[in-house]
Motif scaffolding. Structure first.
Motif, mmCIF file in Angstrom:
data_model
loop_
_atom_site.group_PDB
_atom_site.id
_atom_site.type_symbol
_atom_site.label_atom_id
_atom_site.label_comp_id
_atom_site.label_asym_id
_atom_site.label_seq_id
_atom_site.Cartn_x
_atom_site.Cartn_y
_atom_site.Cartn_z
ATOM 1 N N ILE A 1 0.893 -1.084 0.026
ATOM 2 C CA ILE A 1 0.012 -0.149 0.042
ATOM 3 C C ILE A 1 0.831 1.094 -0.030
ATOM 4 N N THR A 2 1.918 1.039 0.768
ATOM 5 C CA THR A 2 2.963 2.340 0.721
ATOM 6 C C THR A 2 3.721 2.618 -0.373
ATOM 7 N N VAL A 3 3.849 1.521 -1.249
ATOM 8 C CA VAL A 3 4.623 1.608 -2.434
ATOM 9 C C VAL A 3 3.618 2.262 -3.498
ATOM 10 N N LEU A 4 2.554 1.985 -3.359
ATOM 11 C CA LEU A 4 1.237 2.414 -4.402
ATOM 12 C C LEU A 4 1.320 4.154 -4.127
ATOM 13 N N ASN A 5 1.222 4.397 -2.906
ATOM 14 C CA ASN A 5 1.149 6.027 -2.374
ATOM 15 C C ASN A 5 2.279 6.576 -2.826
ATOM 16 N N GLU A 6 3.281 6.147 -2.346
ATOM 17 C CA GLU A 6 4.486 6.694 -3.077
ATOM 18 C C GLU A 6 4.696 7.023 -4.427
ATOM 19 N N THR A 7 4.390 5.860 -5.050
ATOM 20 C CA THR A 7 4.563 6.129 -6.825
ATOM 21 C C THR A 7 3.574 7.106 -7.086
ATOM 22 N N TYR A 8 2.291 7.180 -6.794
ATOM 23 C CA TYR A 8 1.322 8.078 -7.152
ATOM 24 C C TYR A 8 2.031 9.420 -6.777
ATOM 25 N N GLN A 9 2.653 9.678 -5.732
ATOM 26 C CA GLN A 9 3.250 11.154 -5.245
ATOM 27 C C GLN A 9 4.354 11.415 -6.422
ATOM 28 N N LEU A 10 5.120 10.327 -6.753
ATOM 29 C CA LEU A 10 6.104 10.660 -8.031
ATOM 30 C C LEU A 10 5.678 10.816 -9.394
ATOM 31 N N ILE A 11 4.526 10.630 -9.665
ATOM 32 C CA ILE A 11 4.077 10.805 -11.018
ATOM 33 C C ILE A 11 3.855 12.368 -11.609
ATOM 34 N N ASP A 12 4.647 12.645 -12.344
ATOM 35 C CA ASP A 12 4.567 14.035 -13.069
ATOM 36 C C ASP A 12 3.510 14.054 -14.224
ATOM 37 N N SER A 13 2.321 14.761 -14.113
ATOM 38 C CA SER A 13 1.431 14.593 -15.373
ATOM 39 C C SER A 13 1.634 15.223 -16.616
ATOM 40 N N ASN A 14 2.879 16.079 -16.619
ATOM 41 C CA ASN A 14 3.375 16.567 -17.884
ATOM 42 C C ASN A 14 4.420 15.195 -18.256
ATOM 43 N N ASP A 15 5.086 14.547 -17.774
ATOM 44 C CA ASP A 15 5.927 13.540 -17.955
ATOM 45 C C ASP A 15 4.976 12.290 -18.679
ATOM 46 N N LEU A 16 3.954 12.210 -17.864
ATOM 47 C CA LEU A 16 2.963 11.185 -18.410
ATOM 48 C C LEU A 16 2.250 11.410 -19.557
ATOM 49 N N LYS A 17 2.042 12.567 -19.925
ATOM 50 C CA LYS A 17 1.430 13.067 -21.048
ATOM 51 C C LYS A 17 2.425 12.916 -22.330
ATOM 52 N N GLN A 18 3.859 13.331 -21.927
ATOM 53 C CA GLN A 18 4.641 13.284 -22.983
ATOM 54 C C GLN A 18 5.059 11.870 -23.305
ATOM 55 N N THR A 19 5.060 10.943 -22.392
ATOM 56 C CA THR A 19 5.254 9.494 -22.501
ATOM 57 C C THR A 19 4.236 9.059 -23.435
ATOM 58 N N ILE A 20 2.762 9.325 -23.129
ATOM 59 C CA ILE A 20 1.646 8.910 -23.972
ATOM 60 C C ILE A 20 1.765 9.478 -25.547
ATOM 61 N N GLN A 21 2.409 10.570 -25.615
ATOM 62 C CA GLN A 21 2.387 10.977 -27.069
ATOM 63 C C GLN A 21 3.586 10.326 -27.829
ATOM 64 N N TYR A 22 4.530 10.051 -27.183
ATOM 65 C CA TYR A 22 5.550 9.319 -27.691
ATOM 66 C C TYR A 22 5.392 7.873 -28.053
ATOM 67 N N ILE A 23 4.735 7.205 -27.362
ATOM 68 C CA ILE A 23 4.052 5.741 -27.818
ATOM 69 C C ILE A 23 3.038 5.944 -28.834
ATOM 70 N N ALA A 24 2.339 6.883 -28.665
ATOM 71 C CA ALA A 24 1.050 7.020 -29.748
ATOM 72 C C ALA A 24 1.631 7.352 -31.287
ATOM 73 N N GLN A 25 2.873 7.953 -31.232
ATOM 74 C CA GLN A 25 3.395 8.391 -32.423
ATOM 75 C C GLN A 25 4.387 7.551 -32.855
ATOM 76 N N ALA A 26 4.881 6.597 -32.105
ATOM 77 C CA ALA A 26 6.006 5.792 -32.430
ATOM 78 C C ALA A 26 5.680 4.651 -33.643
ATOM 79 N N GLU A 27 6.661 4.384 -34.537
ATOM 80 C CA GLU A 27 6.246 3.340 -35.377
ATOM 81 C C GLU A 27 6.637 2.049 -34.654
ATOM 82 N N ASN A 28 7.747 2.179 -33.892
ATOM 83 C CA ASN A 28 7.996 0.658 -33.151
ATOM 84 C C ASN A 28 8.273 1.239 -31.437
ATOM 85 N N ILE A 29 7.898 0.255 -30.671
ATOM 86 C CA ILE A 29 7.821 0.570 -29.365
ATOM 87 C C ILE A 29 8.755 -0.763 -28.705
ATOM 88 N N SER A 30 9.998 -0.503 -28.383
ATOM 89 C CA SER A 30 10.597 -1.420 -27.640
ATOM 90 C C SER A 30 10.998 -1.320 -26.270
#
Length: 272
Positions: free
Chosen positions: A96-125
């Motif tokens: 439970i603690t590690v889930l809460n700590e992971t949540y606190q570390l998430i940056d919404s801008n980094d997450l959006k950038q990640t989703i954009q990269y994988i959406a546009q990628a020809e290959n995801i490795s």
């Protein structure tokens, strides 16, 4: 005898530079096992020779030996159960603690950038070894559920070969909690040289792997002596799930149809 007692007993005999090392460890001992000798010498402005002399004076063969001793003691204290019959309370509470700590570390801008990269990628490795490699395979399957064809590579030689033919249309998702796995670093560096976008899942911002990232998604778990921990897997999987769900929200109409197709494709595999 604990390493703290050894440092305290030897402290009067240490040189000025060696005392800087002693003070650093006594003040930052929870962080030491996740750092290299280069990290520490840079922080406290001492030479490698000072660190080695210090370790030998307090009874260890070198810095790695001391790091293991620190990690062992921390691990033992962490898993001191008040009641052996209720040891599982600690296991679930840690999850439970590690889930809460992971949540606190998430940056919404980094997450959006990640989703954009994988959406546009020809290959995801997806690169990972050991436990992280297993999570990479799970991530490959999670991506497929929303119509993204990623490929997990767990073999270091294969990772290197794949990285060597990448281009600017490719994305690498590199998984390593420590961020110091040499094979992963080598392959990611090669992929980056070829123009691929690099997404890193790691528990530290200062590791060699993290420094290669275009986007760093940080986890809170250090597995220096606690390899294959459930906490490490939970942290990585929760981030993978967040990426997939984020992509699904942005492509909802298309993804729902894909999920239906995949579900229907496996229905006949089930026994009524």
């Amino acid at each position: 005898m604990s390493y703290i007692k050894k440092i305290q007993d030897c402290y009067p005999e240490l040189t000025k530079s060696e005392r800087k090392m002693a003070d650093y460890i006594l003040t930052n001992r929870s962080e030491v096992s996740n750092k290299t000798m280069n990290d520490i010498t840079a922080e406290i402005s001492v030479g490698d020779a000072t660190v080695i002399r210090f370790c030998k004076k307090i009874g260890y063969s070198g810095f790695s030996d001391l790091k293991i001793e620190i990690a062992k003691e921390d691990f033992s204290k962490r898993y001191e159960y008040q009641s052996e019959e209720m040891y599982y309370d600690k296991i679930f509470q840690d999850s439970i603690t590690v889930l809460n700590e992971t949540y606190q570390l998430i940056d919404s801008n980094d997450l959006k950038q990640t989703i954009q990269y994988i959406a546009q990628a020809e290959n995801i490795s997806i690169f990972g070894v050991g436990s992280s490699g297993q999570i990479g395979v799970s991530f490959e399957k999670m991506l497929l559920r929303v119509g993204l064809r990623g490929k997990a590579y767990n073999d270091a030689h294969f990772q290197s070969q794949v990285a060597s033919i990448m281009s600017t249309s490719d994305v690498v998702v590199a998984m390593s909690l420590s961020g110091r796995t040499k094979d992963i670093i080598d392959s990611v560096r090669l992929a980056k040289q070829n123009g691929a976008k690099i997404i890193v899942l790691s528990n530290t911002t200062i590791s060699p792997l993290s420094k290669l990232a275009d986007v760093l998604l940080q986890t809170p778990v250090n597995e220096f002596i606690n390899g294959e921990s459930i906490e490490g897997k939970i942290a990585q999987l929760s981030i993978c799930e967040t990426i997939v769900r984020g992509y699904e929200l942005e492509h909802k109409a298309d993804v729902l149809e894909i999920r239906e197709k995949i579900t229907r494709s496996i229905m006949d595999k089930q026994v009524e």
